[in-house]
Motif scaffolding. Structure first.
Motif, PDB file in Angstrom:
ATOM      1  N   PRO A 140       0.835  -1.203   0.000  1.00  0.00           N
ATOM      2  CA  PRO A 140       0.000   0.000   0.000  1.00  0.00           C
ATOM      3  C   PRO A 140       0.872   1.257   0.000  1.00  0.00           C
ATOM      4  N   ILE A 141       0.524   2.196  -0.877  1.00  0.00           N
ATOM      5  CA  ILE A 141       1.309   3.423  -1.022  1.00  0.00           C
ATOM      6  C   ILE A 141       0.382   4.617  -0.868  1.00  0.00           C
ATOM      7  N   GLY A 142       0.691   5.502   0.069  1.00  0.00           N
ATOM      8  CA  GLY A 142      -0.091   6.721   0.252  1.00  0.00           C
ATOM      9  C   GLY A 142       0.489   7.857  -0.567  1.00  0.00           C
ATOM     10  N   LEU A 143      -0.332   8.465  -1.394  1.00  0.00           N
ATOM     11  CA  LEU A 143       0.110   9.568  -2.248  1.00  0.00           C
ATOM     12  C   LEU A 143      -0.548  10.873  -1.807  1.00  0.00           C
ATOM     13  N   LYS A 144       0.264  11.901  -1.610  1.00  0.00           N
ATOM     14  CA  LYS A 144      -0.271  13.220  -1.301  1.00  0.00           C
ATOM     15  C   LYS A 144      -0.928  13.809  -2.551  1.00  0.00           C
ATOM     16  N   PRO A 145      -1.777  14.811  -2.372  1.00  0.00           N
ATOM     17  CA  PRO A 145      -2.491  15.363  -3.532  1.00  0.00           C
ATOM     18  C   PRO A 145      -1.586  15.750  -4.693  1.00  0.00           C
ATOM     19  N   GLU A 146      -0.415  16.331  -4.397  1.00  0.00           N
ATOM     20  CA  GLU A 146       0.485  16.748  -5.470  1.00  0.00           C
ATOM     21  C   GLU A 146       1.220  15.567  -6.110  1.00  0.00           C
ATOM     22  N   GLN A 147       1.116  14.378  -5.517  1.00  0.00           N
ATOM     23  CA  GLN A 147       1.775  13.194  -6.069  1.00  0.00           C
ATOM     24  C   GLN A 147       0.812  12.310  -6.867  1.00  0.00           C
ATOM     25  N   VAL A 148      -0.464  12.607  -6.794  1.00  0.00           N
ATOM     26  CA  VAL A 148      -1.464  11.787  -7.488  1.00  0.00           C
ATOM     27  C   VAL A 148      -1.505  12.163  -8.968  1.00  0.00           C
ATOM     28  N   PRO A 149      -1.324  11.209  -9.876  1.00  0.00           N
ATOM     29  CA  PRO A 149      -1.378  11.528 -11.313  1.00  0.00           C
ATOM     30  C   PRO A 149      -2.756  12.054 -11.708  1.00  0.00           C
ATOM     31  N   GLY A 192     -10.384   6.566  -3.085  1.00  0.00           N
ATOM     32  CA  GLY A 192     -10.688   7.969  -3.316  1.00  0.00           C
ATOM     33  C   GLY A 192      -9.852   8.835  -2.385  1.00  0.00           C
ATOM     34  N   ALA A 193      -9.820  10.132  -2.663  1.00  0.00           N
ATOM     35  CA  ALA A 193      -9.053  11.050  -1.823  1.00  0.00           C
ATOM     36  C   ALA A 193      -9.668  11.133  -0.426  1.00  0.00           C
ATOM     37  N   ALA A 194      -8.839  11.015   0.584  1.00  0.00           N
ATOM     38  CA  ALA A 194      -9.321  11.077   1.964  1.00  0.00           C
ATOM     39  C   ALA A 194      -9.789  12.490   2.297  1.00  0.00           C
ATOM     40  N   PRO A 195     -10.929  12.637   2.977  1.00  0.00           N
ATOM     41  CA  PRO A 195     -11.416  13.974   3.339  1.00  0.00           C
ATOM     42  C   PRO A 195     -10.390  14.708   4.214  1.00  0.00           C
ATOM     43  N   GLY A 196     -10.182  15.970   3.925  1.00  0.00           N
ATOM     44  CA  GLY A 196      -9.277  16.782   4.727  1.00  0.00           C
ATOM     45  C   GLY A 196      -7.847  16.750   4.224  1.00  0.00           C
ATOM     46  N   THR A 197      -7.286  15.562   4.028  1.00  0.00           N
ATOM     47  CA  THR A 197      -5.879  15.449   3.609  1.00  0.00           C
ATOM     48  C   THR A 197      -5.720  15.286   2.102  1.00  0.00           C
ATOM     49  N   GLY A 198      -6.700  14.687   1.453  1.00  0.00           N
ATOM     50  CA  GLY A 198      -6.592  14.449   0.017  1.00  0.00           C
ATOM     51  C   GLY A 198      -5.678  13.293  -0.344  1.00  0.00           C
ATOM     52  N   VAL A 199      -5.222  12.536   0.659  1.00  0.00           N
ATOM     53  CA  VAL A 199      -4.311  11.419   0.408  1.00  0.00           C
ATOM     54  C   VAL A 199      -5.056  10.281  -0.295  1.00  0.00           C
ATOM     55  N   VAL A 200      -4.415   9.716  -1.308  1.00  0.00           N
ATOM     56  CA  VAL A 200      -4.956   8.575  -2.049  1.00  0.00           C
ATOM     57  C   VAL A 200      -4.079   7.370  -1.753  1.00  0.00           C
ATOM     58  N   VAL A 201      -4.690   6.265  -1.354  1.00  0.00           N
ATOM     59  CA  VAL A 201      -3.953   5.033  -1.086  1.00  0.00           C
ATOM     60  C   VAL A 201      -4.071   4.119  -2.298  1.00  0.00           C
ATOM     61  N   VAL A 202      -2.913   3.688  -2.803  1.00  0.00           N
ATOM     62  CA  VAL A 202      -2.864   2.817  -3.974  1.00  0.00           C
ATOM     63  C   VAL A 202      -2.247   1.489  -3.563  1.00  0.00           C
TER      64      VAL A 202
END
Length: 233
Positions: A140-149, A192-202
Motif C-alpha cells: 500500500p502506497i499513500g500519495l499526497k495530492p500533489e503526487q497523485v497523477p 478515493g481522496a481522503a477527506p481533509g488530507t486528500g491522500v490517495v492510497v494505492v
C-alpha cells in the motif's frame, strides 16, 4: 329595352330581369392529373413506416433477465449470492451483461473493478484469477495530492516505484549514480481522496522479492509512483 323586346317579355310571361340575364354556368373544375410514380412512392413510405414501428415495438417488448449488483463490492473481493440480484431489462445488443441463467457461474469469481450497487454485471468486470498472483506481494502506497497523477489509476495499470532521495538529504548523501532505483508494479486498487488530507492510497502488486524494499521506501517517504505507458504505446 326596346318596345319589341318589351312586347316579347310580356308575351312569354317572364320577368324582364329573367329575359335579360343569361344562364349561369357552373365553375370549371380541372381534373388533377394522377402520377402513378408519386402514388407508388407514398405507399412504399407508408409500408416502410409500418415495418419500422413494428420492429421498434418488438424490441421494446423483448426483455431479458440479467444479473445485477445489489451492494458495493471492492476490487478483488469474491462475489457471493448476497452480492447479486436480477432485473428484467430491454437489453441493447451492444451492451454485454450476464444473463440470469449465468448467475451461478459468477458466484465465486472476484471483482476486477469496483462494483456499484444497482448496476448491471458485465463479463469484463469479474475474473477468476486472484488480483495478487503467486509470487507477488501487495504494497500500500499513500500519495499526497500533489503526487497523485491526473490520469485515473485503474486496476491493471502498470507503474514504476521510484526511489528518490529523502527530503533534507545533502549532496554527500546522494550516490554518484544519478539513475534512481526502480521497482516494477501493477495497480490493484486505488482509493478515493481522503477527506481533509486528500491522500490517495494505492495498492500496488510487486514481485515478492521487491515487496520489502518498496515498503521500506514508503516508510521513509522516499518512494514516488510513475505511470508506465500503455502497452503498445
Amino acid at each position: 329595352m326596346s318596345k319589341t323586346q318589351a312586347r316579347t317579355a310580356t308575351a312569354t310571361g317572364l320577368p324582364r330581369q329573367a329575359q335579360v340575364a343569361g344562364p349561369v354556368m357552373p365553375p370549371r373544375v380541372s381534373a388533377r392529373r394522377r402520377r402513378p410514380g408519386v402514388i407508388a412512392l407514398s405507399l412504399a413510405l407508408i409500408a416502410a413506416g409500418g415495418v419500422g414501428v413494428a420492429v421498434l415495438l418488438l424490441q421494446v417488448g423483448h426483455r431479458t433477465e440479467v444479473v445485477t449488483v445489489v451492494r458495493e463490492v471492492q476490487v478483488g473481493q469474491v462475489l457471493t449470492e448476497q452480492d447479486l440480484g436480477a432485473a428484467s431489462v430491454a437489453l441493447d445488443p451492444a451492451l454485454k451483461a450476464f444473463e440470469a441463467d449465468d448467475r451461478d457461474s459468477v458466484v465465486g469469481k472476484r471483482a476486477a473493478v469496483e462494483l456499484k450497487s444497482g448496476s448491471l454485471l458485465a463479463p469484463s468486470q469479474v475474473t477468476k484469477d486472484s488480483l495478487v498472483k503467486a509470487g507477488e506481494q501487495l504494497v500500500p502506497i499513500g500519495l499526497k495530492p500533489e503526487q497523485v497523477p491526473a490520469t485515473a489509476l485503474v486496476p491493471g495499470q502498470k507503474v514504476q516505484l521510484v526511489h528518490v532521495p529523502a527530503q533534507g538529504a545533502s549532496n554527500a548523501d546522494v550516490e554518484g549514480d544519478t539513475s534512481p532505483e526502480t521497482i516494477a508494479g501493477r495497480v490493484v486498487k486505488a482509493s478515493g481522496a481522503a477527506p481533509g488530507t486528500g491522500v490517495v492510497v494505492v495498492d500496488v502488486a510487486t514481485a515478492a522479492t521487491d515487496g520489502p524494499t518498496a515498503a521500506a521506501w514508503v516508510s521513509a517517504g522516499t518512494l514516488r509512483l510513475v505511470l508506465d505507458a500503455p502497452d503498445g504505446s
